[in-house]
Design an enzyme around this catalytic site. Sequence first.
Site, PDB file in Angstrom:
ATOM      1  N   GLN A  35       0.830  -1.209   0.000  1.00 30.58           N
ATOM      2  CA  GLN A  35       0.000   0.000   0.000  1.00 30.58           C
ATOM      3  C   GLN A  35       0.860   1.253   0.000  1.00 30.58           C
ATOM      4  O   GLN A  35       0.637   2.197   0.751  1.00 30.58           O
ATOM      5  CB  GLN A  35      -0.939  -0.005   1.205  1.00 30.58           C
ATOM      6  N   CYS A  36       1.837   1.267  -0.877  1.00 36.52           N
ATOM      7  CA  CYS A  36       2.830   2.336  -0.955  1.00 36.52           C
ATOM      8  C   CYS A  36       2.740   2.992  -2.324  1.00 36.52           C
ATOM      9  O   CYS A  36       2.337   2.354  -3.297  1.00 36.52           O
ATOM     10  CB  CYS A  36       4.217   1.707  -0.747  1.00 36.52           C
ATOM     11  N   GLY A  37       3.141   4.237  -2.413  1.00 34.37           N
ATOM     12  CA  GLY A  37       3.191   4.906  -3.706  1.00 34.37           C
ATOM     13  C   GLY A  37       4.131   4.207  -4.679  1.00 34.37           C
ATOM     14  O   GLY A  37       3.993   4.343  -5.895  1.00 34.37           O
ATOM     15  N   THR A  39       4.441   0.869  -4.802  1.00 32.66           N
ATOM     16  CA  THR A  39       3.963  -0.499  -5.010  1.00 32.66           C
ATOM     17  C   THR A  39       3.918  -0.912  -6.486  1.00 32.66           C
ATOM     18  O   THR A  39       4.247  -2.063  -6.800  1.00 32.66           O
ATOM     19  CB  THR A  39       2.591  -0.714  -4.331  1.00 32.66           C
TER      20      THR A  39
END
Length: 169
Positions: A35-37, A39
């Site tokens: 859930q990361c930018g 990803t």
Amino acid sequence: MTTVYDFSARRIEGNEQSLADFRDQVLLVVNTASQCGQTPQYTGLQKLYKAYRRQGFSVLGFPCDQFGHQEPGDENEIANFCSTIYHVTFPMFAKIDVNGSKALPLYNWLKREAGGLLGGRIKWNFTKFLIGRDGNVIARYAPTQSPEKLTDKIEAALAIPAPSREAND
């Protein structure tokens, strides 16, 4: 001298794996998050793995929840996400810490070998370490460095033959 082959880690499926199983391969070790930018880098990592695995290259993914709670799931949820959304087939390992007192020993070694801008700490998800066939760190890359931009460096590392071994080694 310590190399990546001196470590082991628990696979996302639960079994312990010696990194010596990857001996003579070029490795890209990456701390990941779902859930990361960053990803979407899973797509580029999978493309690299698919393009170069037959030449002795592997990506090793290590989920980590130390940055903004961006990997909240358990191993089953992470494995399902990676396989269904990004079609990941490269080896994924159990969720780990990369900084602090509970950091995976592999990551303590990686940080000593290639300190980075934060004096040996991992800055964020998708920090990448390129490991040569000899098991030593070649370089460290920032989270914002896209996997596709590493193609030349991976090809150069693959061009270096594996070290010769004694017959009794």
